[in-house]
Motif scaffolding. Sequence first.
Motif, PDB file in Angstrom:
ATOM      1  N   MET A   1       0.840  -1.195   0.000  1.00 61.35           N
ATOM      2  CA  MET A   1       0.000   0.000   0.000  1.00 61.35           C
ATOM      3  C   MET A   1       0.879   1.252   0.000  1.00 61.35           C
ATOM      4  N   LYS A   2       0.563   2.168  -0.853  1.00 56.90           N
ATOM      5  CA  LYS A   2       1.305   3.415  -0.912  1.00 56.90           C
ATOM      6  C   LYS A   2       0.901   4.295   0.267  1.00 56.90           C
ATOM      7  N   ARG A   3       1.890   4.702   1.056  1.00 61.43           N
ATOM      8  CA  ARG A   3       1.620   5.540   2.226  1.00 61.43           C
ATOM      9  C   ARG A   3       2.262   6.910   2.038  1.00 61.43           C
ATOM     10  N   ASN A   4       1.525   7.955   2.423  1.00 58.83           N
ATOM     11  CA  ASN A   4       2.050   9.312   2.280  1.00 58.83           C
ATOM     12  C   ASN A   4       3.311   9.517   3.109  1.00 58.83           C
ATOM     13  N   ALA A   5       3.435   8.784   4.224  1.00 58.46           N
ATOM     14  CA  ALA A   5       4.567   8.980   5.131  1.00 58.46           C
ATOM     15  C   ALA A   5       5.893   8.569   4.506  1.00 58.46           C
ATOM     16  N   VAL A   6       5.868   7.839   3.399  1.00 55.75           N
ATOM     17  CA  VAL A   6       7.131   7.447   2.780  1.00 55.75           C
ATOM     18  C   VAL A   6       7.918   8.675   2.336  1.00 55.75           C
ATOM     19  N   THR A   7       7.232   9.775   2.064  1.00 58.87           N
ATOM     20  CA  THR A   7       7.943  10.994   1.666  1.00 58.87           C
ATOM     21  C   THR A   7       8.844  11.500   2.792  1.00 58.87           C
ATOM     22  N   LYS A   8       8.426  11.283   4.043  1.00 63.13           N
ATOM     23  CA  LYS A   8       9.265  11.706   5.175  1.00 63.13           C
ATOM     24  C   LYS A   8      10.495  10.816   5.301  1.00 63.13           C
ATOM     25  N   LEU A   9      10.326   9.529   5.024  1.00 60.69           N
ATOM     26  CA  LEU A   9      11.480   8.636   5.034  1.00 60.69           C
ATOM     27  C   LEU A   9      12.470   9.019   3.937  1.00 60.69           C
ATOM     28  N   ILE A  10      11.958   9.355   2.775  1.00 59.87           N
ATOM     29  CA  ILE A  10      12.836   9.780   1.680  1.00 59.87           C
ATOM     30  C   ILE A  10      13.544  11.088   2.036  1.00 59.87           C
ATOM     31  N   GLU A  11      12.793  12.013   2.639  1.00 61.90           N
ATOM     32  CA  GLU A  11      13.392  13.278   3.073  1.00 61.90           C
ATOM     33  C   GLU A  11      14.521  13.029   4.062  1.00 61.90           C
ATOM     34  N   TRP A  12      14.283  12.117   5.005  1.00 61.71           N
ATOM     35  CA  TRP A  12      15.305  11.768   5.999  1.00 61.71           C
ATOM     36  C   TRP A  12      16.557  11.219   5.314  1.00 61.71           C
ATOM     37  N   LYS A  13      16.364  10.306   4.378  1.00 63.17           N
ATOM     38  CA  LYS A  13      17.517   9.694   3.697  1.00 63.17           C
ATOM     39  C   LYS A  13      18.287  10.731   2.898  1.00 63.17           C
ATOM     40  N   GLU A  14      17.555  11.581   2.183  1.00 62.43           N
ATOM     41  CA  GLU A  14      18.225  12.540   1.309  1.00 62.43           C
ATOM     42  C   GLU A  14      18.827  13.721   2.059  1.00 62.43           C
ATOM     43  N   SER A  15      18.399  13.929   3.314  1.00 56.95           N
ATOM     44  CA  SER A  15      18.934  15.051   4.096  1.00 56.95           C
ATOM     45  C   SER A  15      20.375  14.823   4.524  1.00 56.95           C
ATOM     46  N   GLY A  16      20.802  13.566   4.531  1.00 50.30           N
ATOM     47  CA  GLY A  16      22.166  13.271   4.959  1.00 50.30           C
ATOM     48  C   GLY A  16      22.348  13.226   6.459  1.00 50.30           C
ATOM     49  N   THR A  17      21.267  13.406   7.225  1.00 50.02           N
ATOM     50  CA  THR A  17      21.381  13.367   8.675  1.00 50.02           C
ATOM     51  C   THR A  17      21.761  11.971   9.139  1.00 50.02           C
ATOM     52  N   THR A  18      22.466  11.899  10.256  1.00 47.33           N
ATOM     53  CA  THR A  18      22.852  10.606  10.811  1.00 47.33           C
ATOM     54  C   THR A  18      22.056  10.270  12.065  1.00 47.33           C
ATOM     55  N   VAL A  19      21.039  11.073  12.391  1.00 45.91           N
ATOM     56  CA  VAL A  19      20.190  10.714  13.525  1.00 45.91           C
ATOM     57  C   VAL A  19      19.186   9.656  13.068  1.00 45.91           C
ATOM     58  N   PRO A  20      18.780   8.745  13.948  1.00 45.83           N
ATOM     59  CA  PRO A  20      17.832   7.701  13.553  1.00 45.83           C
ATOM     60  C   PRO A  20      16.462   8.275  13.203  1.00 45.83           C
ATOM     61  N   PHE A  21      15.725   7.519  12.419  1.00 40.83           N
ATOM     62  CA  PHE A  21      14.342   7.845  12.072  1.00 40.83           C
ATOM     63  C   PHE A  21      13.447   7.122  13.063  1.00 40.83           C
ATOM     64  N   LEU A  22      12.600   7.859  13.772  1.00 35.43           N
ATOM     65  CA  LEU A  22      11.678   7.266  14.749  1.00 35.43           C
ATOM     66  C   LEU A  22      10.282   7.233  14.153  1.00 35.43           C
ATOM     67  N   LEU A  23       9.743   6.037  13.958  1.00 35.46           N
ATOM     68  CA  LEU A  23       8.419   5.838  13.381  1.00 35.46           C
ATOM     69  C   LEU A  23       7.462   5.432  14.498  1.00 35.46           C
ATOM     70  N   LEU A  24       6.546   6.339  14.818  1.00 36.85           N
ATOM     71  CA  LEU A  24       5.603   6.124  15.910  1.00 36.85           C
ATOM     72  C   LEU A  24       4.222   5.780  15.365  1.00 36.85           C
ATOM     73  N   GLY A  25       3.411   5.138  16.190  1.00 38.44           N
ATOM     74  CA  GLY A  25       2.037   4.844  15.795  1.00 38.44           C
ATOM     75  C   GLY A  25       1.492   3.675  16.582  1.00 38.44           C
ATOM     76  N   THR A  26       0.176   3.644  16.721  1.00 38.35           N
ATOM     77  CA  THR A  26      -0.441   2.576  17.492  1.00 38.35           C
ATOM     78  C   THR A  26      -0.400   1.258  16.726  1.00 38.35           C
ATOM     79  N   LYS A  27      -0.772   0.187  17.395  1.00 40.71           N
ATOM     80  CA  LYS A  27      -0.781  -1.132  16.778  1.00 40.71           C
ATOM     81  C   LYS A  27      -1.672  -1.157  15.535  1.00 40.71           C
TER      82      LYS A  27
END
Length: 409
Positions: A1-27
């Motif tokens: 399923m295509k999720r809108n949040a994937v754009t944030k993951l791509i932004e994180w990867k392309e930003s070059g930051t070395t801090v971890p990506f924290l993905l929150l959400g209920t079960k």
Amino acid sequence: MKRNAVTKLIEWKESGTTVPFLLLGTKGVGKTYLAMEFAAAYYPQYLYINFELNRGAKQFFEERLSDGMAVSGVIAEYFQLDERYLAELIVIFDEISFCPLLWNALEEDVAIPLIAISGILPEKNGFVQESFFVCRLYPLGFDEFLSAVGSDWYIDIIQGHFQNLKPVPDIVHQELLALFEEYLIVGGMPAAVNEYISSKSVYNVAEVHDTVKCRMRAVLERMFDEKDAGKGIQVLQVVPEQLNKENKKFRFNLIRKGVTYAIYKDSIDALVQSGMVLRLNEQKKETHFKLYLPDVGMLSSAFYGTENETTQKAILENYVMQTLVANEAYSFCFWESDAQAKVDFILEKEGEETAVELRTSTNGKAKSIASYQASNNKTGAQYYRFGFENFYSTSVMKQIPYYSIFCLK
């Protein structure tokens, strides 16, 4: 399923930051699936550990971290890799809240691609915003639902007409209303959407919703002591009953007589923080609030067989609430007067407030909107009307079909 949040993951990867990506959400909202799909698409290989299910991994990490070993070193030893190869991979830590020492260790920059997944934040979470690239995942919105069922071409049509407030062709409007009615039953939990797609019906989605509810309760029982978990479960159980009342403000006497907000405040805060309930405060009265379920389909299933005008209103409110929360574009509250005039949502952005009228039919006048505007010196200000009617606008009102609310950014 295509999720809108994937754009944030791509932004994180392309930003070059070395801090971890924290993905929150209920079960049940699809955190693990999203992380794995992203990892498989953008990295040559990924490493995965679920600390809720893999107790051996939890013990291994806690022992090594207690001895002062760096996170990257523990990962390399656990997977029997040379540490220098970690920068070419991505590591996924699922249910990281079950390994508290690892939470604390991630306050330090680990300098390797790493996604941490959690439903509940640790008690000491002040470091989260500074030490992580944070994204909260919600159930599929109506636009994501359209994409999942192969009707994504409607999305551009909706967005275009939202911008110019011109009616969509009636046949398209009716098709969208039919899909929207299905969405209100199915909701946006990925497992329920998959069941709907595979069976081509809504008949079995209630069973999926029951499974999600059981998983939420299990999380409360594992993460909190018996007393606090019990209070959280009690709150979850009475949310549909409260929303099935004309006055939808949360009343503690539904749990039992004599209990107060002070007794349940911490439990409600934990439920809100974990995304198991959504909280809407009354304007300027934060101890007066409504609670909603995280997914409209779960509420529809709770009302199955008892549907009436009150439950229809509750379902629409829940849908609007979860959509506004996921959009992250406005702060919002509800408003009530001493004379019982009620406005279900007040949207606030950049200091400007906009009232919202929710319509369950095409009849009636916006008397409560007028009362709100008179009380707040906003007489004649433009407001939103969310309803089943097509797009149109007047000098004081914008009519927005329910299926287009995802466009409010």
